[in-house]
Scaffold this active site. Sequence first.
Site, PDB file in Angstrom:
ATOM      1  N   THR A 204       0.862  -1.195   0.000  1.00  0.00           N
ATOM      2  CA  THR A 204       0.000   0.000   0.000  1.00  0.00           C
ATOM      3  C   THR A 204       0.897   1.243   0.000  1.00  0.00           C
ATOM      4  O   THR A 204       1.975   1.218   0.591  1.00  0.00           O
ATOM      5  CB  THR A 204      -0.866  -0.017   1.271  1.00  0.00           C
ATOM      6  OG1 THR A 204      -1.807  -1.065   1.143  1.00  0.00           O
ATOM      7  CG2 THR A 204      -1.595   1.301   1.506  1.00  0.00           C
ATOM      8  N   ARG A 232     -14.808  -6.557  -0.364  1.00  0.00           N
ATOM      9  CA  ARG A 232     -14.222  -6.160   0.921  1.00  0.00           C
ATOM     10  C   ARG A 232     -13.662  -4.727   0.825  1.00  0.00           C
ATOM     11  O   ARG A 232     -13.009  -4.358  -0.127  1.00  0.00           O
ATOM     12  CB  ARG A 232     -13.109  -7.146   1.291  1.00  0.00           C
ATOM     13  CG  ARG A 232     -12.344  -6.805   2.578  1.00  0.00           C
ATOM     14  CD  ARG A 232     -11.066  -6.045   2.295  1.00  0.00           C
ATOM     15  NE  ARG A 232     -10.226  -5.922   3.494  1.00  0.00           N
ATOM     16  CZ  ARG A 232      -9.122  -5.202   3.537  1.00  0.00           C
ATOM     17  NH1 ARG A 232      -8.712  -4.551   2.478  1.00  0.00           N
ATOM     18  NH2 ARG A 232      -8.423  -5.126   4.636  1.00  0.00           N
ATOM     19  N   GLY A 234     -11.277  -1.976   2.858  1.00  0.00           N
ATOM     20  CA  GLY A 234     -10.283  -1.873   3.931  1.00  0.00           C
ATOM     21  C   GLY A 234     -10.283  -0.503   4.571  1.00  0.00           C
ATOM     22  O   GLY A 234     -11.234   0.278   4.441  1.00  0.00           O
ATOM     23  N   ASP A 235      -9.190  -0.210   5.258  1.00  0.00           N
ATOM     24  CA  ASP A 235      -9.075   1.061   5.983  1.00  0.00           C
ATOM     25  C   ASP A 235      -8.700   2.240   5.087  1.00  0.00           C
ATOM     26  O   ASP A 235      -8.990   3.395   5.420  1.00  0.00           O
ATOM     27  CB  ASP A 235      -8.014   0.940   7.084  1.00  0.00           C
ATOM     28  CG  ASP A 235      -6.646   0.594   6.510  1.00  0.00           C
ATOM     29  OD1 ASP A 235      -6.564  -0.296   5.623  1.00  0.00           O
ATOM     30  OD2 ASP A 235      -5.643   1.217   6.927  1.00  0.00           O
ATOM     31  N   THR A 254      -0.740   1.690   6.910  1.00  0.00           N
ATOM     32  CA  THR A 254      -0.645   0.487   6.090  1.00  0.00           C
ATOM     33  C   THR A 254      -0.588  -0.742   6.987  1.00  0.00           C
ATOM     34  O   THR A 254       0.018  -0.708   8.049  1.00  0.00           O
ATOM     35  CB  THR A 254       0.587   0.507   5.179  1.00  0.00           C
ATOM     36  OG1 THR A 254       0.690  -0.769   4.536  1.00  0.00           O
ATOM     37  CG2 THR A 254       1.877   0.777   5.936  1.00  0.00           C
ATOM     38  N   GLY A 255      -1.240  -1.806   6.533  1.00  0.00           N
ATOM     39  CA  GLY A 255      -1.231  -3.038   7.319  1.00  0.00           C
ATOM     40  C   GLY A 255      -2.583  -3.708   7.236  1.00  0.00           C
ATOM     41  O   GLY A 255      -3.354  -3.477   6.296  1.00  0.00           O
ATOM     42  N   THR A 256      -2.882  -4.526   8.225  1.00  0.00           N
ATOM     43  CA  THR A 256      -4.150  -5.253   8.246  1.00  0.00           C
ATOM     44  C   THR A 256      -5.291  -4.258   8.459  1.00  0.00           C
ATOM     45  O   THR A 256      -5.529  -3.787   9.575  1.00  0.00           O
ATOM     46  CB  THR A 256      -4.134  -6.293   9.387  1.00  0.00           C
ATOM     47  OG1 THR A 256      -2.969  -7.094   9.215  1.00  0.00           O
ATOM     48  CG2 THR A 256      -5.367  -7.176   9.352  1.00  0.00           C
ATOM     49  N   GLY A 257      -5.996  -3.951   7.370  1.00  0.00           N
ATOM     50  CA  GLY A 257      -6.950  -2.856   7.386  1.00  0.00           C
ATOM     51  C   GLY A 257      -7.995  -2.961   8.470  1.00  0.00           C
ATOM     52  O   GLY A 257      -8.384  -1.953   9.080  1.00  0.00           O
TER      53      GLY A 257
HETATM   54  N1  ASP Z   1      -4.331  -1.481   4.695  1.00  0.00           N
HETATM   55  C1  ASP Z   1      -4.545  -2.123   3.421  1.00  0.00           C
HETATM   56  C2  ASP Z   1      -5.896  -2.806   3.458  1.00  0.00           C
HETATM   57  O1  ASP Z   1      -6.206  -3.439   4.443  1.00  0.00           O
HETATM   58  C3  ASP Z   1      -3.501  -3.125   3.044  1.00  0.00           C
HETATM   59  C4  ASP Z   1      -2.065  -2.769   3.353  1.00  0.00           C
HETATM   60  O2  ASP Z   1      -1.771  -1.678   3.810  1.00  0.00           O
HETATM   61  O3  ASP Z   1      -1.186  -3.622   3.131  1.00  0.00           O
HETATM   62  O4  ASP Z   1      -6.606  -2.749   2.495  1.00  0.00           O
END
Ligand code: ASP
Length: 335
Positions: A204, A232, A234-235, A254-257
């Site tokens: 991301t 789906r 995300g954040d 960035t990460g697990t949304g």
């Molecule tokens: N945050 C992003 C999502 O969950 C993915 C990511 O940042 O790797 O869509």
Amino acid sequence: MRLISLLVGVVVPFALLSCRSAGGGTKLDGWALAIHGGAGTLSKNTPPAKRQEYEEALTVALAYGRERLARGDSALDVCEAVVRILEDDPHFNAGKGAVYNEKGEHELDASIMDGATLRCGAVTGVRTVKNPISLARLVMEKTRHVLLMGDGAEQFADSQTVERVPNTWFDTEHRKRALDEVLKERASGGAMAAPRSVQHGYGTVGCVARDNAGNLAAATSTGGMTGKRWGRIGDTPLIGAGNYADGWAAVSCTGTGEQFMRHVVGRTVTARMEFGGQTLEQSARAIVADTLQKDDGGLIAVDRDGNLTAQWNSEGMYHGLADASGRFTVGIFAK
Ligand code: ASP
């Protein structure tokens, strides 16, 4: 005040132990800029040549943003332009090089926000817009709304001057391999999503900036997470979760949304400053180290004084920081 000092005394040393960071602030009057290219379970064993490729890609984007801010361009324009560069680079999970959903297609999310006015725009589930961040900006500027989804966002794009591409244009071999691995893992491991270690979702992209006039902005764009259910969200397109800017700070995550949505991370960073008296560094560290869980990801942020921070609780996060004092660094892992 005593409670805050006590909290800071307890939280900060713990945070130092449990998350990784770059930056840290000196007060500054001029422009300041941070970018990220995603967090996740990057391995320190990544071959040096590969790491260098990513560092070079980050350097190109950061240098471009530095030049624009130094010549007086607005934080908002620079954030959009820098994210476009990162979207066009197939190394990152946004635009070209976006990850695949479970159906083997790409659904893209992006949002942008102007800290001075709280104006913002976002799109989710777009499939044919080459640079979703620019469509998000148009939502902000040309509609009464904040977030447009799927077919509605596509139809809005039809009425605007934005470059369109077939969905397959976003394809890359490395992301296809990642999808195949995730689907295989899922088939052997049951109905739950694959663990983060095989999600290969990192990449991301985001940019936060303070311009010479003191205005803040944030922009973030993503393909989401590999093998995500279609539909789906995300954040990243959710203002206040994965992307946020106000008069206090600008934040891109960035990460697990799902984790960043639960904890409304973007706005929480600025709320801790506004209502809790914390510095940017204290606030960002506390959230990444204490509120989020290990390997959830990270964030970049800049405050109204030009202080910069990059925080993550995964092994690495592609990031770059630059400011008017001459700072210019890119990196992946903590030094
Ligand atoms: N945050 C992003 C999502 O969950 C993915 C990511 O940042 O790797 O869509």
